[in-house]
Every structure is written in C-alpha cells, then in structure tokens.
Write a protein that holds these residues in place. Structure first.
Motif, short mmCIF file in Angstrom:
data_model
loop_
_atom_site.label_atom_id
_atom_site.label_comp_id
_atom_site.label_asym_id
_atom_site.label_seq_id
_atom_site.Cartn_x
_atom_site.Cartn_y
_atom_site.Cartn_z
N THR A 85 0.82 -1.20 0.00
CA THR A 85 0.00 0.00 0.00
C THR A 85 0.86 1.26 0.00
O THR A 85 0.60 2.21 -0.75
CB THR A 85 -0.93 0.00 1.22
N ALA A 86 1.90 1.28 0.82
CA ALA A 86 2.80 2.43 0.84
C ALA A 86 3.47 2.61 -0.52
O ALA A 86 3.59 3.73 -1.03
CB ALA A 86 3.85 2.24 1.93
N TYR A 87 3.91 1.51 -1.09
CA TYR A 87 4.56 1.55 -2.41
C TYR A 87 3.60 2.10 -3.47
O TYR A 87 3.96 2.96 -4.29
CB TYR A 87 5.02 0.14 -2.78
N ALA A 88 2.36 1.61 -3.44
CA ALA A 88 1.37 2.04 -4.43
C ALA A 88 0.98 3.50 -4.25
O ALA A 88 0.82 4.24 -5.24
CB ALA A 88 0.13 1.15 -4.35
N LEU A 89 0.81 3.93 -3.00
CA LEU A 89 0.47 5.33 -2.76
C LEU A 89 1.57 6.25 -3.28
O LEU A 89 1.29 7.30 -3.89
CB LEU A 89 0.23 5.57 -1.28
N ASP A 90 2.81 5.88 -3.05
CA ASP A 90 3.93 6.67 -3.58
C ASP A 90 3.84 6.77 -5.10
O ASP A 90 4.00 7.86 -5.68
CB ASP A 90 5.26 6.02 -3.20
N ALA A 91 3.59 5.64 -5.75
CA ALA A 91 3.60 5.61 -7.21
C ALA A 91 2.40 6.35 -7.80
O ALA A 91 2.53 7.12 -8.75
CB ALA A 91 3.62 4.17 -7.69
N LEU A 92 1.23 6.13 -7.24
CA LEU A 92 0.02 6.70 -7.83
C LEU A 92 -0.09 8.21 -7.61
O LEU A 92 -0.61 8.93 -8.47
CB LEU A 92 -1.22 6.00 -7.25
N THR A 93 0.39 8.69 -6.48
CA THR A 93 0.30 10.14 -6.23
C THR A 93 1.23 10.93 -7.14
O THR A 93 1.10 12.16 -7.21
CB THR A 93 0.62 10.46 -4.76
N GLU A 94 2.13 10.27 -7.84
CA GLU A 94 3.01 10.95 -8.79
C GLU A 94 2.37 11.11 -10.17
O GLU A 94 2.91 11.80 -11.04
CB GLU A 94 4.34 10.17 -8.93
N ILE A 95 1.23 10.49 -10.40
CA ILE A 95 0.60 10.52 -11.72
C ILE A 95 -0.25 11.78 -11.86
O ILE A 95 -1.17 11.99 -11.06
CB ILE A 95 -0.27 9.26 -11.94
N PRO A 96 0.03 12.63 -12.84
CA PRO A 96 -0.76 13.85 -13.01
C PRO A 96 -2.23 13.54 -13.28
O PRO A 96 -2.56 12.61 -14.02
CB PRO A 96 -0.11 14.52 -14.24
N GLY A 97 -3.10 14.32 -12.66
CA GLY A 97 -4.53 14.17 -12.90
C GLY A 97 -5.18 12.99 -12.22
O GLY A 97 -6.35 12.71 -12.48
#
Length: 439
Positions: free
Chosen positions: A340-352
């Motif tokens: 979950t921590a890994y995914a939150l880091d990755a997804l919050t970097e995606i614009p929009g």
C-alpha cells in the motif's frame, strides 16, 4: 488494529519511519506458485490480478480439498449414520471449529454459516422488530428507536437496515466521512444515544481502504445499551481479527475474499444473543420438533442453517483458514502495508489522478480507489484489461461513498498476499497507456 511496517523502500515518503528488520515475512514467489490462475495470460500479457477486494483467487490447497470432498466424502450432513454422512458432518463441523479459532470466538457454536456476509447482516437485521411479548427487549424496535450505520458502507450494510426501519418505523442515522476518507466520529455521543438499538458499520472500507476505530464506538454503544455489529468482509482476509478483543456483539465476513470458495460466509455472534434471536429461515434441521399446530427450534447455530447447507464450501473455507494460518496473518498484514505504501507513492506521482480515502498507509488497507481527470472509470478498466491488469470499476456497491466525494464511479485496485510491487508497476504503466490514449 493494524500497524504500519517501516521498511524503507516500501514506506517511502508516506511512511517516514526507520526500517524494521523483525517484521513477519513470507516468500511471495512461493505463495504465488500456490495459485494456478496467476499463470494465465490476458491478450498476451501476464495476468496482473488487482481485484482481490472483489473476490480473491484460490490456492491449490483449497481446490484440492474441494475435489477430495466431492470425490471421496460427498454426503449430506447431520442427517445420516452411514460412513459418508459421518465423514461429511465431521469435516463440516471441523471447518466451523477452525473458523471459530481463526477469529478468536469462545466456542464453535458462535459461528453461523451463511452464504455470504450479506446474508449474515440480513440475518441480524431480521431479528429486530418482531412483535410479541416474548421478544428479547434488545431486539424490540419501533417508532422512536434508532439504527446507526455509516456513509461508507457496502450496500449489504445499508439496505437491510433501511428495510428494517421501513418495516418498524424506526429511524436510520449514520456517521459521515471526513474529506480525507476517515469515519467522522466527532458527533459520536450525539449520534449514538439512548434511542440507539444497534450500531452496524464496516471495519475496513471496500472503497476507501479506511480501517475504522472500534474501541470508542463500542464503548459508547454499550454505554447506552446498544449492540454493535461489524462488517469485517475486508478485514478478516487481510489482518488478525479477534472478536474477543474487539468486544463487539456480531461480526460478519465472507469466504470468497479470503482464499475460500464462493457461496459461503459466516456470522459470529455472542452466544447469549444468538440464543435470544428468532429463526431467519425455516426448513430442515433448524427445528427441534414440528407439529401441524406449530414448531419449536434448534439451538444456535443450527437454528440459522435451514436446509442443506453449503457443505463443500464450508469445508473449503476451513482449508482456506488452514492456508492463511500457515502463512500467518501478521505476515499478510505487513506485506499488504508495504504494498500500500509503495502504491500510494507511485500513484500520487501521476498527473490528474485523484485518490479517494487516506493517502497515508496508516489506518488503511490495501484497497486504493482513484479517478483520472476527464476519463471514465469504465474506459480505464478496459484499457488496463487489454494490458492484463484486472481492476474493479464502478461504484463498488458503495454508491453513497462515491456520492460523498462527488463521483459516479471509481477505479479500484486491491491487493492481497500474492500481489507484488512489480504488479503495481504494471498498473502504473497501464495508467500511463490510458492517459496517452485519451490525451
């Protein structure tokens, strides 16, 4: 209830704690080898299954138990004295005992088999509002009484209570949701009051991933004489759950989300409450005596298991409990927190991209719902599927939650013990394909 691992790589900027080296671990590659379906390809791409909050995949150990039952022990339960009937009954009741131990129940008799958690919650709701002087006061419901749920419930924990209130004249009230996806308990003492008969809410949200507080709500409910029920459908599969520690009165969960078969779930209830509840369905084996003038009923749990039960499914759920126990629920919990921590880091970097629910991996599970600006979730799901990535799209049977955040639907990725960081990377790449296609 669930604590966050501080593994440096997994926690990232959302974790912010020093690395632990003594957290429980398991070999994810070895676990994945137990799940035959994970070797599939979709349109030439390896299957990336990120829809475990919808239904989990099944390990070979469960599939083999199901096959063995049908091939060698198939018979009805509690009805026959022949060898096959005895074997089936022993396996069925043995599964009940395993499940009781798994959730910390005092006795196996506190576990009622249902076809899913929806039926379990309907069973409890049905117990309220019956007419007659012999009804236990705790289950009497009428005008002036109140039922409390929350805005983040699955429809299974909304509709039964709506129907109950329509039938009895009671009032339905609910906790709200904060802007960051937490249960709003700021008005707890006003909302749960002397009029409240039962508080029924979700332990872990199937849309937001939020893990809700228990102790303060149970304290207040019991203080005013109300009962508490938890929908633990998204909690029991993912972390240790102990009904004694929770101190609730009822708890519902379902087998197909925890490596077990479909068509099987369970209601746990305090023994003295189950004893006081009327039958939910009438039929074979739930009776004590039947005469044309009337019937008397068996004690729980048989009272609530009318007709031929889901025998093989219960035995399969027992095998799933064995499987999860062999891995360790603490290890499952830590694995998912890291994901979950890994995914939150990755997804919050995606614009929009907008995440619904907590954006930190504390007090939340491995379910992440999101929206992409200007792109319908159904389009997101179809493009991801073309790349082998399976996610859930829609309102997730939690339409009031979606309405709270002003969207008709979401895209939901959900993780389990067989999920890897590489699969999260595949999700991120797939979202990139979506944005490129609709840009």
């Amino acid at each position: 209830m669930i604590e966050m691992t501080s593994d440096t790589r997994a926690a990232g900027r959302h974790g912010g704690m020093p690395a632990y080296t003594d957290v429980p671990r398991f070999d994810v590659a070895k676990v994945r080898a137990d799940f035959p379906i994970l070797t599939r390809e979709i349109d030439g791409h390896p299957l990336v299954y990120l829809d475990s909050a919808n239904t989990s995949q099944k390990p070979r150990q469960v599939l083999e138990v199901l096959a063995d039952h049908y091939e060698h022990h198939n018979a009805n339960v509690a009805r026959a004295v022949h060898t096959l009937g005895t074997e089936a009954t022993d396996a069925y009741e043995g599964a009940r005992a395993k499940i009781a131990r798994f959730i910390g129940a005092s006795t196996a008799g506190e576990v009622v088999f249902t076809k899913n958690s929806s039926e379990a919650m309907n069973l409890v709701a049905y117990s309220f509002g019956h007419a007659g002087a012999d009804v236990d006061p705790r289950f009497r419901l009428g005008p002036g009484d109140e039922v409390v749920i929350s805005e983040m419930e699955h429809h299974s924990n909304i509709v039964p209570w709506q129907l109950l209130c329509q039938r009895t004249g009671a009032t339905l009230r609910w906790f709200g949701i904060t802007d960051n996806g937490r249960l709003d308990t700021s008005n707890l003492d006003e909302l749960v009051n002397e009029k409240t008969k039962i508080v029924s809410y979700v332990l872990q949200s199937n849309i937001l991933g939020t893990i809700n507080p228990v102790a303060e709500i149970v304290r207040r409910a019991h203080e005013v004489g109300a009962l508490v029920m938890l929908d633990a459908s998204q909690a029991v599969p993912h972390s240790p759950v102990d009904v004694t520690d929770l101190d609730v009165d009822f708890l519902a969960f379902t087998g197909h989300k925890m490596c077990g078969p479909t068509g099987i779930g369970a209601l746990w209830g305090r023994a003295e409450l189950l004893d006081a509840m009327p039958p939910f369905l009438g039929g074979g084996e739930m009776i004590e005596t039947v005469k044309m003038e009337g019937s008397t009923f068996a004690p729980p749990p048989a009272r609530f298991e009318a007709g031929t039960p889901p025998i093989a499914q219960a035995i399969g759920l027992g095998a799933a409990v064995d499987y999860l126990t062999s891995i360790g629920m603490d290890a499952v919990r830590w694995h998912e927190k890291e994901l979950t921590a890994y995914a939150l880091d990755a997804l919050t970097e995606i614009p929009g991209l907008r995440i619904f629910g907590p954006e930190v991996p504390v007090g939340r599970g491995g379910t992440i719902s999101f929206a992409l600006d200007g792109i319908h979730p159904h389009d997101v799901g179809q493009v991801l599927d073309a790349e082998g990535v399976a996610v859930r799209v829609g309102h997730g049977c939690a339409r009031p939650t979606c309405a709270r955040f002003g969207v008709p639907a979401v895209t939901r990725a959900s993780f389990y013990l067989y999920t890897t960081t590489e699969e999260i990377d595949a999700l991120v790449r797939g979202i990139g394909s979506v944005r490129k296609l609709f840009s």
